[in-house]
Design a protein around this motif. Structure first.
Motif, PDB file in Angstrom:
ATOM      1  N   ALA A   1       1.714   6.168  -7.140  1.00 58.28           N
ATOM      2  CA  ALA A   1       0.342   6.869  -7.837  1.00 58.28           C
ATOM      3  C   ALA A   1       0.724   7.778  -8.962  1.00 58.28           C
ATOM      4  O   ALA A   1       1.796   8.692  -8.785  1.00 58.28           O
ATOM      5  N   ARG A   2      -0.273   8.240  -9.677  1.00 53.76           N
ATOM      6  CA  ARG A   2       0.051   9.333 -10.723  1.00 53.76           C
ATOM      7  C   ARG A   2       0.092  10.548  -9.993  1.00 53.76           C
ATOM      8  O   ARG A   2       0.949  11.501 -10.558  1.00 53.76           O
ATOM      9  N   GLU A   3      -0.548  10.677  -9.016  1.00 51.61           N
ATOM     10  CA  GLU A   3      -0.482  11.895  -8.196  1.00 51.61           C
ATOM     11  C   GLU A   3       0.388  11.917  -6.836  1.00 51.61           C
ATOM     12  O   GLU A   3       0.131  12.349  -5.799  1.00 51.61           O
TER      13      GLU A   3
ATOM     14  N   ALA B   1      -3.867  -5.849 -13.692  1.00 52.21           N
ATOM     15  CA  ALA B   1      -4.249  -6.978 -14.437  1.00 52.21           C
ATOM     16  C   ALA B   1      -3.127  -7.247 -15.516  1.00 52.21           C
ATOM     17  O   ALA B   1      -3.165  -8.464 -16.074  1.00 52.21           O
ATOM     18  N   GLN B   2      -2.462  -6.154 -16.018  1.00 56.44           N
ATOM     19  CA  GLN B   2      -1.671  -6.445 -17.240  1.00 56.44           C
ATOM     20  C   GLN B   2      -0.232  -7.208 -16.944  1.00 56.44           C
ATOM     21  O   GLN B   2       0.275  -7.540 -17.910  1.00 56.44           O
TER      22      GLN B   2
ATOM     23  N   ALA C   1       2.211   1.657  -3.355  1.00 55.90           N
ATOM     24  CA  ALA C   1       0.986   2.224  -4.142  1.00 55.90           C
ATOM     25  C   ALA C   1       0.687   3.799  -4.147  1.00 55.90           C
ATOM     26  O   ALA C   1       0.632   4.482  -5.060  1.00 55.90           O
ATOM     27  N   LEU C   2       0.966   4.176  -2.765  1.00 57.34           N
ATOM     28  CA  LEU C   2       0.828   5.728  -2.659  1.00 57.34           C
ATOM     29  C   LEU C   2       1.969   6.457  -3.156  1.00 57.34           C
ATOM     30  O   LEU C   2       1.707   7.466  -3.842  1.00 57.34           O
TER      31      LEU C   2
ATOM     32  N   GLN D   1       3.336   6.898 -15.871  1.00 56.55           N
ATOM     33  CA  GLN D   1       2.393   5.739 -15.234  1.00 56.55           C
ATOM     34  C   GLN D   1       3.593   4.965 -14.559  1.00 56.55           C
ATOM     35  O   GLN D   1       4.471   4.326 -15.292  1.00 56.55           O
ATOM     36  N   LEU D   2       3.467   4.795 -13.194  1.00 62.09           N
ATOM     37  CA  LEU D   2       4.564   4.142 -12.390  1.00 62.09           C
ATOM     38  C   LEU D   2       3.632   2.914 -11.909  1.00 62.09           C
ATOM     39  O   LEU D   2       4.110   1.891 -11.999  1.00 62.09           O
ATOM     40  N   LEU D   3       2.603   3.258 -11.332  1.00 64.93           N
ATOM     41  CA  LEU D   3       1.612   2.039 -10.681  1.00 64.93           C
ATOM     42  C   LEU D   3       1.340   1.138 -11.921  1.00 64.93           C
ATOM     43  O   LEU D   3       0.955   1.598 -12.740  1.00 64.93           O
ATOM     44  N   TYR D   4       0.979  -0.079 -11.300  1.00 63.68           N
ATOM     45  CA  TYR D   4       0.481  -0.902 -12.340  1.00 63.68           C
ATOM     46  C   TYR D   4       1.207  -1.401 -13.556  1.00 63.68           C
ATOM     47  O   TYR D   4       0.798  -1.146 -14.719  1.00 63.68           O
TER      48      TYR D   4
ATOM     49  N   VAL E   1      -0.645  -8.333  -7.998  1.00 61.47           N
ATOM     50  CA  VAL E   1      -1.997  -7.969  -8.110  1.00 61.47           C
ATOM     51  C   VAL E   1      -2.110  -6.518  -7.550  1.00 61.47           C
ATOM     52  O   VAL E   1      -2.786  -5.513  -8.523  1.00 61.47           O
ATOM     53  N   LEU E   2      -1.541  -6.108  -6.379  1.00 64.91           N
ATOM     54  CA  LEU E   2      -1.698  -4.818  -5.939  1.00 64.91           C
ATOM     55  C   LEU E   2      -0.669  -3.799  -6.972  1.00 64.91           C
ATOM     56  O   LEU E   2      -1.119  -2.520  -7.086  1.00 64.91           O
TER      57      LEU E   2
ATOM     58  N   TYR F   1       0.946  -1.277   0.106  1.00 62.04           N
ATOM     59  CA  TYR F   1      -0.015   0.000  -0.120  1.00 62.04           C
ATOM     60  C   TYR F   1       0.890   1.114  -0.002  1.00 62.04           C
ATOM     61  O   TYR F   1       0.634   2.100  -0.754  1.00 62.04           O
TER      62      TYR F   1
END
Lengths: 268, 368
Positions: free
Chosen positions: A108-110, A214-215, A104-105, A128-131, A209-210, A101
């Protein structure tokens, strides 16, 4: 008096594994489950993603982890070793979800990283870094470094530091000392650490997953899809066996290279 | 040392084993007599309800379970198994013992799969009739009634997009800029949205047989714009909140609650999908009677339903429940008539029949 232990292992480890393999070959399409698994482009991609990203994680974790382990070995000041051990063990004890988490923070984009890069003027638009695979490798490396350290450390403690001084005293350069004296001595620890980190990495589920979305599926993601969303147990069993075979092969190869003792030492 | 420990442990072990065996015997006898007298005496449970965990289980406990136990004396226990009802029930059936009695808000596709696999009890005819008389139209089915109803709707961050796509067609239109997200775990939602984007009327969706080639082609077109495929409501909220995406397919209730918490959101009801959950009774449970009694209690307590809706943000089937809700809450519910009429219903029967192919192609599309 090992009998109860043997029984426990038989029931709790050997039997479930045997049942898994047996089910994967007899339920659903029988051996066709494996054909089915390899025919699926989702599973093929997941296997490739898992191996490639785990390899990246392994290289990073082992490089950073063994440097840390060596620093720990050489550190003499109490305060320094305390800080180093804390740095190794705190992420080790932190919950996996908490770690993910946090990443993820940050990613994130922001999030903080994008803000920082924009402030520095390195980027105009947030990237885009996340995902992404990058996020997965970063998050997993953070989780795996403690394992790498703990696996390499026992070998490091057995190195006689005087040997290095002797080599340099006899005129060897730093690089030469490292490659011809230190490296051969710590090789078992490095191999053990590599094998352990890789074997654990390919079984990751939460981080891909987090942070990957999906990609960038791992095999575990697809297995979980098959069990909990699509109720296709036979194919899930086949994919699990494939994952297991990969993990065992890696550990087997490592064992052949450096012996069981080094690996066991690494596992504590 | 090891053997010492063991030897010292032996008498203790033996006592425990004897105690356990005795307890099992007593339990077996007790269970037997209970079953014998079940016909005459009342079924007093205890009931085990599978629920979704966290605030969801808490809302069920506070609004439904506690008052029910107080009124009837039937004890109820809640276990958390979010999204894992089918897998769990299948393995319970395999093991030959059903451990649960009731399912709290089984998701639509799973509810139909469970009914298809005969893992849940059909409603007794008289009870079904009674439910139909108190619950809103269409909310009673052969195997239970709807609960925790929500909408999959188009939702946008109003501070980020100039124009929020007003319908499915524009949401799938790449020329309308915006980083999008959608749900990863439900092929049926995505395929149905894609079909509406191809011109299928939301009114026909309930009986429409999805054209898989066309729907997947439509999804492939928009896939590059889909930056997040969310696995859970939390992840979906987070993606809006931290700016990862600007628009997407979202749970209606969660989109509103995001807005209440300070992320400016617009919810589009047009071409949204009505997604009911279902209360279901597990087939082969030991307390079927008490379980149906619980369903009867829930159906006939609109005030309790309203309290539950307030705690979770999800919609409930008894129309009288609206009498106990503030205006602000009721107009956000999917069962509120003005919203309900804009929402499409899914063709679950088609999905259950075709799930093997649909799921396989979905996984190839998403992961491949």
């Amino acid at each position: 008096m090992a009998a109860p232990l043997v029984l426990a292992i038989l029931f709790l480890v050997i039997y479930p594994l045997f049942k898994l393999v047996y089910d994967s070959l007899t339920q659903g399409d029988g051996p066709g489950n494996y054909v089915e698994a390899f025919k699926s482009s989702a599973i093929r991609k997941a296997i490739l993603m898992t191996l490639a990203q785990s390899a990246a994680v392994t290289v990073l974790s082992v490089t950073l982890g063994s440097s840390l382990a060596w620093t720990l070995r050489r550190a003499t000041r109490r305060s320094v070793t305390a800080v180093l051990w804390a740095a190794v063990l705190l992420p080790f004890w932190m919950g996996l979800v908490v770690k993910n988490y946090a990443f993820a923070l940050l990613l994130a984009r922001e999030g903080a990283v994008n803000h920082f890069l924009q402030k520095l003027g390195l980027i105009d638009q947030p990237v885009q870094l996340l995902y992404t695979a990058f996020a997965v490798v970063l998050g997993m490396t953070y989780t795996m470094i403690p394992y790498a350290v703990l696996a390499a450390y026992p070998t490091m403690t057995m190195v006689d530091v005087e040997l290095l001084n002797a080599a340099q005293g006899m005129g060897a350069s730093k690089r030469k000392t490292f490659s011809t004296v230190l490296m051969p001595l710590i090789r078992p620890g490095i191999v053990a650490s590599t094998a352990i980190v890789f074997a654990i990495s390919i079984g990751f589920y939460v981080t891909p997953v987090l942070l990957g979305g999906a990609q960038t599926p791992f095999i575990a993601t697809v297995i979980s899809d098959d069990i909990f969303t699509f109720f296709n147990y036979p194919r899930a069993a086949a994919s699990s066996v494939i994952l297991l075979v990969i993990a065992i092969s890696v550990l087997g190869l490592a064992m052949k290279a450096v012996g069981l003792k080094a690996i066991r030492g690494g596992l504590g | 040392m090891g053997s010492n420990l063991l030897r010292r442990g032996t008498p203790w072990l033996r006592t425990t084993a004897v105690a356990a065996a005795t307890a099992m015997l007593v339990a077996a006898c007790g269970g037997g007599s209970k079953q014998n007298s079940a016909a005459e005496a009342e079924d007093k449970g205890p009931l085990v309800i599978a629920s979704w965990g966290a605030y969801f289980s808490a809302a069920t406990k506070k609004n439904l379970v506690e008052p029910f136990t107080k009124e009837t004396g039937i004890q109820v226990q809640i276990v958390d198994a979010p999204g894992k009802y089918v897998a769990n029930l299948q393995s319970q059936q395999k093991a030959g013992k059903m451990q649960w009695d009731l399912l709290d808000s089984t998701s639509g596709p799973d509810a139909y799969i469970l009914a298809d696999q005969k893992l849940v009890e059909p409603l007794p005819a008289d009870l079904k009739k009674q439910f139909e008389s108190v619950l809103s139209k269409g909310s009673v089915v052969d195997f239970g009634f709807t609960f925790s109803n929500l909408g999959y709707v188009i939702a946008c961050r109003t501070d980020k997009v100039k124009e929020c796509p007003p319908d499915a067609k524009s949401f799938f239109d790449k020329s309308i800029p915006g980083r999008r997200q959608s749900v990863a775990t439900s092929p049926l939602i995505n395929l149905s949205m894609a079909e509406m984007a191809s011109g299928v009327s939301p009114k026909d969706l309930k009986t429409h047989e999805i054209n898989l080639d066309r729907a997947f082609a439509k999804l492939k077109e928009i896939k590059p714009e889909m930056k997040v495929w969310w696995q859970s409501g939390d992840q979906m909220e987070q993606a809006y909140r931290n700016g990862e995406v600007e628009m997407g397919i979202a749970y209606s209730g969660r989109a509103f609650s995001l807005n209440d918490k300070g992320t400016p959101m617009k919810v589009v009801w047009t071409d949204g999908i009505y997604n009911p959950g279902f209360w279901q009774v597990v087939k082969g449970s030991q307390h079927t009677k008490a379980a149906f009694k619980f369903l009867e209690w829930v159906a006939n307590h609109p005030e309790a339903q309203a309290g539950w809706a307030k705690d979770t943000g999800y919609s409930v089937p008894n129309p009288k429940a609206f009498d106990y809700m503030a205006d602000d809450l009721k107009t956000k519910q999917v069962d509120w008539p003005a919203n309900r009429e804009q929402l499409a219903s899914l063709n679950y029967e088609w999905y259950v029949k075709n799930q093997a192919e649909v799921n396989k192609r979905w996984q190839e599309f998403l992961r491949g």
